[in-house]
Design a protein around this motif. Sequence first.
Motif, mmCIF file in Angstrom:
data_model
loop_
_atom_site.group_PDB
_atom_site.id
_atom_site.type_symbol
_atom_site.label_atom_id
_atom_site.label_comp_id
_atom_site.label_asym_id
_atom_site.label_seq_id
_atom_site.Cartn_x
_atom_site.Cartn_y
_atom_site.Cartn_z
ATOM 1 N N SER A 24 -11.047 15.589 -61.826
ATOM 2 C CA SER A 24 -11.278 15.107 -60.400
ATOM 3 C C SER A 24 -10.402 15.868 -59.529
ATOM 4 O O SER A 24 -10.263 15.485 -58.293
ATOM 5 C CB SER A 24 -11.020 13.666 -60.428
ATOM 6 O OG SER A 24 -9.765 13.171 -60.739
ATOM 7 N N SER A 25 -9.445 16.656 -59.978
ATOM 8 C CA SER A 25 -8.511 17.326 -58.917
ATOM 9 C C SER A 25 -9.283 18.316 -58.238
ATOM 10 O O SER A 25 -10.246 19.247 -58.751
ATOM 11 C CB SER A 25 -7.317 18.240 -59.717
ATOM 12 O OG SER A 25 -7.040 19.325 -59.136
ATOM 13 N N HIS A 26 -8.942 18.342 -56.828
ATOM 14 C CA HIS A 26 -9.761 19.189 -56.097
ATOM 15 C C HIS A 26 -9.689 20.700 -56.289
ATOM 16 O O HIS A 26 -10.387 21.711 -56.230
ATOM 17 C CB HIS A 26 -9.496 19.122 -54.524
ATOM 18 C CG HIS A 26 -9.746 17.609 -54.073
ATOM 19 N ND1 HIS A 26 -9.135 17.006 -52.997
ATOM 20 C CD2 HIS A 26 -10.834 16.846 -54.504
ATOM 21 C CE1 HIS A 26 -9.562 15.869 -53.245
ATOM 22 N NE2 HIS A 26 -10.479 15.785 -53.781
ATOM 23 N N GLU A 27 -8.290 20.955 -56.698
ATOM 24 C CA GLU A 27 -7.719 22.351 -57.139
ATOM 25 C C GLU A 27 -8.562 23.044 -58.251
ATOM 26 O O GLU A 27 -8.860 24.181 -58.221
ATOM 27 C CB GLU A 27 -6.352 22.450 -57.094
ATOM 28 C CG GLU A 27 -5.539 22.058 -55.627
ATOM 29 C CD GLU A 27 -4.125 21.866 -55.918
ATOM 30 O OE1 GLU A 27 -3.251 22.368 -55.158
ATOM 31 O OE2 GLU A 27 -3.855 21.286 -57.175
ATOM 32 N N VAL A 28 -8.645 22.096 -59.313
ATOM 33 C CA VAL A 28 -9.324 22.622 -60.639
ATOM 34 C C VAL A 28 -10.704 22.570 -60.133
ATOM 35 O O VAL A 28 -11.311 23.489 -60.478
ATOM 36 C CB VAL A 28 -9.186 21.292 -61.558
ATOM 37 C CG1 VAL A 28 -10.095 21.538 -62.756
ATOM 38 C CG2 VAL A 28 -7.743 21.130 -61.882
ATOM 39 N N GLN A 29 -11.473 21.894 -59.332
ATOM 40 C CA GLN A 29 -12.837 21.728 -58.904
ATOM 41 C C GLN A 29 -13.082 23.296 -58.247
ATOM 42 O O GLN A 29 -14.042 23.849 -58.412
ATOM 43 C CB GLN A 29 -13.254 20.679 -58.222
ATOM 44 C CG GLN A 29 -13.234 19.376 -58.906
ATOM 45 C CD GLN A 29 -13.583 18.489 -58.042
ATOM 46 O OE1 GLN A 29 -13.629 18.521 -56.831
ATOM 47 N NE2 GLN A 29 -13.807 17.050 -58.551
ATOM 48 N N ASN A 30 -12.029 23.535 -57.340
ATOM 49 C CA ASN A 30 -12.127 24.884 -56.594
ATOM 50 C C ASN A 30 -12.090 26.184 -57.464
ATOM 51 O O ASN A 30 -12.796 26.959 -57.500
ATOM 52 C CB ASN A 30 -11.097 24.926 -55.563
ATOM 53 C CG ASN A 30 -11.153 24.001 -54.395
ATOM 54 O OD1 ASN A 30 -12.261 23.494 -54.095
ATOM 55 N ND2 ASN A 30 -10.110 23.749 -53.839
ATOM 56 N N LEU A 31 -11.317 26.010 -58.403
ATOM 57 C CA LEU A 31 -11.164 27.253 -59.533
ATOM 58 C C LEU A 31 -12.434 27.390 -60.146
ATOM 59 O O LEU A 31 -13.041 28.357 -60.579
ATOM 60 C CB LEU A 31 -9.944 26.911 -60.529
ATOM 61 C CG LEU A 31 -9.704 27.934 -61.351
ATOM 62 C CD1 LEU A 31 -9.592 29.612 -61.018
ATOM 63 C CD2 LEU A 31 -8.593 27.650 -62.559
ATOM 64 N N ASP A 32 -12.983 26.228 -60.654
ATOM 65 C CA ASP A 32 -14.338 25.988 -61.300
ATOM 66 C C ASP A 32 -15.598 26.742 -60.805
ATOM 67 O O ASP A 32 -15.956 27.770 -61.202
ATOM 68 C CB ASP A 32 -14.530 24.689 -61.759
ATOM 69 C CG ASP A 32 -15.789 24.683 -62.797
ATOM 70 O OD1 ASP A 32 -16.154 25.503 -63.287
ATOM 71 O OD2 ASP A 32 -16.427 23.532 -62.777
ATOM 72 N N TYR A 33 -15.345 26.472 -59.584
ATOM 73 C CA TYR A 33 -16.481 26.853 -58.070
ATOM 74 C C TYR A 33 -16.258 28.416 -57.994
ATOM 75 O O TYR A 33 -17.095 29.283 -58.247
ATOM 76 C CB TYR A 33 -16.206 26.288 -56.769
ATOM 77 C CG TYR A 33 -17.432 26.443 -55.856
ATOM 78 C CD1 TYR A 33 -18.586 26.305 -56.140
ATOM 79 C CD2 TYR A 33 -17.171 27.059 -54.741
ATOM 80 C CE1 TYR A 33 -19.751 26.484 -55.496
ATOM 81 C CE2 TYR A 33 -18.168 27.342 -54.039
ATOM 82 C CZ TYR A 33 -19.323 27.186 -54.004
ATOM 83 O OH TYR A 33 -20.560 27.475 -53.328
ATOM 84 N N ILE A 34 -15.056 28.924 -57.995
ATOM 85 C CA ILE A 34 -14.726 30.371 -57.839
ATOM 86 C C ILE A 34 -15.241 31.171 -59.007
ATOM 87 O O ILE A 34 -15.757 32.112 -58.957
ATOM 88 C CB ILE A 34 -13.349 30.472 -57.578
ATOM 89 C CG1 ILE A 34 -12.893 30.022 -56.164
ATOM 90 C CG2 ILE A 34 -12.893 32.163 -57.522
ATOM 91 C CD1 ILE A 34 -11.203 29.836 -56.091
ATOM 92 N N LEU A 35 -15.054 30.534 -60.276
ATOM 93 C CA LEU A 35 -15.532 31.153 -61.511
ATOM 94 C C LEU A 35 -16.973 31.041 -61.500
ATOM 95 O O LEU A 35 -17.592 32.186 -62.047
ATOM 96 C CB LEU A 35 -14.723 30.705 -62.695
ATOM 97 C CG LEU A 35 -13.036 30.586 -62.634
ATOM 98 C CD1 LEU A 35 -12.655 29.911 -63.654
ATOM 99 C CD2 LEU A 35 -12.998 32.300 -63.066
ATOM 100 N N PHE A 36 -17.506 30.215 -61.114
ATOM 101 C CA PHE A 36 -19.017 30.191 -60.999
ATOM 102 C C PHE A 36 -19.520 31.049 -59.997
ATOM 103 O O PHE A 36 -20.465 31.820 -60.579
ATOM 104 C CB PHE A 36 -19.226 28.732 -60.368
ATOM 105 C CG PHE A 36 -20.781 28.550 -59.992
ATOM 106 C CD1 PHE A 36 -21.792 28.551 -61.122
ATOM 107 C CD2 PHE A 36 -20.952 28.286 -58.440
ATOM 108 C CE1 PHE A 36 -23.123 28.367 -60.405
ATOM 109 C CE2 PHE A 36 -22.326 28.236 -58.327
ATOM 110 C CZ PHE A 36 -23.503 28.237 -59.023
ATOM 111 N N LEU A 37 -19.050 31.230 -58.885
ATOM 112 C CA LEU A 37 -19.588 32.206 -57.771
ATOM 113 C C LEU A 37 -19.318 33.557 -58.589
ATOM 114 O O LEU A 37 -20.222 34.644 -58.281
ATOM 115 C CB LEU A 37 -18.924 32.165 -56.403
ATOM 116 C CG LEU A 37 -19.272 30.735 -55.675
ATOM 117 C CD1 LEU A 37 -18.303 30.932 -54.340
ATOM 118 C CD2 LEU A 37 -20.508 30.977 -55.480
#
Length: 845
Positions: free
Chosen positions: A367-380
């Motif tokens: 649920s960490s925003h920073e972890v979610q952001n990293l996940d999204y960057i790798l997805f893109l």
Amino acid sequence: MIIRTFFMIILFKVFLFSCGGFWYDDGRFLFLEKRDYPFAKYEENLEFASTYNTIIYDYRKRAKEANLNLWQEQLHNKLSKEQIEKIIYKNKQVDLIKNEDILRYLAFVKKQEIHVSSSFYNYYSKKEKENAIKPEFLIEEALESLEKVQSNYLKKRYFFLALRLAHYKNLKPLDIYNTYSYLLKDKNKTIVDDWILGIYAGALIKKGEIVKGTYEFSKLFSKDRINWHLAFYNFKHIKTQKQWDKLVNLSKNKDEIAKLYAIRGLSKNANIIHELKNIAKLDINSKYYELLLYKALLKSQTFFDIENDLYGKNEKIDYTNFIDYLKTVKKDDMYLVNLTLGFFSYYQNNIKQAKQYLSILKEKYSSSHEVQNLDYILFLNDIKKVNSDVEKKIYEKLNLLLDNSCTFKSVEKYTFYKLKTLYKNSNLKLKSYLMSQMDYFDERSLDLNRVNRIDELINNKTNNSFENYIVSKLKNKNIQKTLENAKVYGLINNFKFKEALDTNSEILNDKVTFSIFENSIKGNNRKGEKYQETIKEILEHLLSLEKILKSNPNDALTNYKYATAIYNLSYFGNSAKLTTIYKSSYSFKSLKLEKERIQTSINHYKKALQTSKDSELKAKILYSLAKNELALYDLKNSKKESYYKNYDSYSFDRLYYFSVNDYKKYIVQGYGEFFKKLEKEYSNTNYYKDLIQECGNLRYFQKVMQRVSVNDSFKSINTNERKVLKYLEKDIQAKSRKALKDYDLIYFFKLTNNIPINSKTVTLYNNIAYYLQEKRKSDEAIYLLNKVLEIYPKRVVAYYNLGDAYWDSYDRSNAKKAYKKYVELMKEANKQNKIPQVVIQRLKG
């Protein structure tokens, strides 16, 4: 140990998963939450002046708020903060204060202000400074008041004022501190304690006690201290290992030593890994270890700026050593270590490793925003092409981040940035363009085709959730109004006057300063009486002229008025605002449209000239044709310099103003027909007499033409042509550039007219051009080389020399054309190995 670890993790989670505030919306991409550490919210180099100014600005805001809170508490909450601010900072509404001691204190603050206030914020005249009470008397008064007043609150404030005055004026501040420091033993620390500690530390350094002063400043390095920035900005005084060792010895425990390593680690030249290792030896779970590691990760986010058009390209940093070190780290809470490893691996393009660390993080911190952001960057990063299914996935992930994340601005803008390239690679040009406009919609980037396609997208109902999201963003920017205005401009720009009128747009009621149907001696037709016609009236007038021309295409006056209107709608006329949003004085966007307008104007002027019987009107038409010809010359010699990614178009840098040398070019390029005819056939008209008085263009042209018509030695040349050219070659080779002023464009224009370029002279002309280019007389070299290539289009070396000449005159576009032809001919001759490296480099650049 287990209890301590559990307590730390709980505290960390409370902090981590709450919003620490947004980053400044300055166009950078930052995917981390703000931490509650000193300097933790400043990603820039702390030693930049701009960063320092920002920190001081933030400090003043925080200090003011803290000071007002203290005063409100002292005044028993009887006054609002707004009232207190006027009293304390503006010396207004002082009558609201009833306490005599406080009134005396405020009066004293006013008296001493002249000695301590920055001239940037408060200006005092020379007379005011001369009449000011001497600081030693004020210090004495402050200390007397301190002794008399009963309030500990005011005692401490008098202490601060006296200490500050003594420090600023070198009046033994340390004696005052030593006498009254007992006042600081109060456990209830306030902003005044922080101010006093800062002044005391500064006084120690000023006295020469560098190490002790720096140590005292380091005590301020805490989120609980209002002036924590002083700890870092005064650390510069420690310059030797001996001073550092003394500083460490002054420290009372490991935590204080770790703090010193952290402060040193904030320097721009610090070895962060080394300082992290130093702190780890003391306590790897120290908050100072977290601070330094966080700052390193925050600073690393400039990686994303490499791809950001606003900041240009930064030098990529190799994080290999940092990754190798962090892989060895074992601490109670590995969250920040693994997050850093995830980002750093991504920077190194080790996507597999980045995903491994992401997987570890998601186990505990999903649920960490920073972890979610990293996940999204790798997805893109994994997306190579975009279609509707991919858009749906993007929206699903993005929507979750926008709802939850304090970093949503960076996430959203980064999505648009990445999609700009992905859409382009997927040949979805309109969507690629829209991604470039999501942050700020620039009307200048719109043309009629884009307007129609965007309008269609907005009004088209779709099940594509991402498209609907984009449309809603555009509508929030009031895009409909922008499109409506751009459509009118675009239709007028493309000669679609009836369609522009039929839009019934509000913009049609806007008034235009100058009449587009009027012509003046001034080149852009902006001289004389101003008109207030609406765009609607102008369009109706244009349509009536077109109707007349349809039934009577040779009507002289109608052709003249229509030609004038079309010229005035061009970049060069008085009403370019009807076709151009935000017109630049130096460049224009569409070379094709500008040429079309000028050529249309010329065609109608020529018809008017053929059918008119009025000599005055004919003189006026000829001058109008000459202005159009000057515009054509400007267009021909414009340079395609700047490519704007957001517009997907070039701007063309125009000449801007005509120098005498430009008139020389104008003549040698074959222009001037209408100026010549005007002078020869209509010099007896009243219009011409007015023209010769006011028109600089005509006078310059005639001045240069006098040089052309002068009878000189070229006329006597017959069989000694090669001898003349050989002499000229040696003369140019031997003289300095300054000594070659007579060898200008007109000289060579006359020379080539009298000594033709042929098989006997071509080599000599090529050599002369080469030496001219060496002497930085590029215009003359370009003229001669182009003349050579007109007759000998396969002359390889001439293309090479021409490329150099254009390059030296900063005409990169024509230089590359010449180099490209040179390379082509060299390859045809199987001489590609002999192509100079500089040519290859310039073609790539």
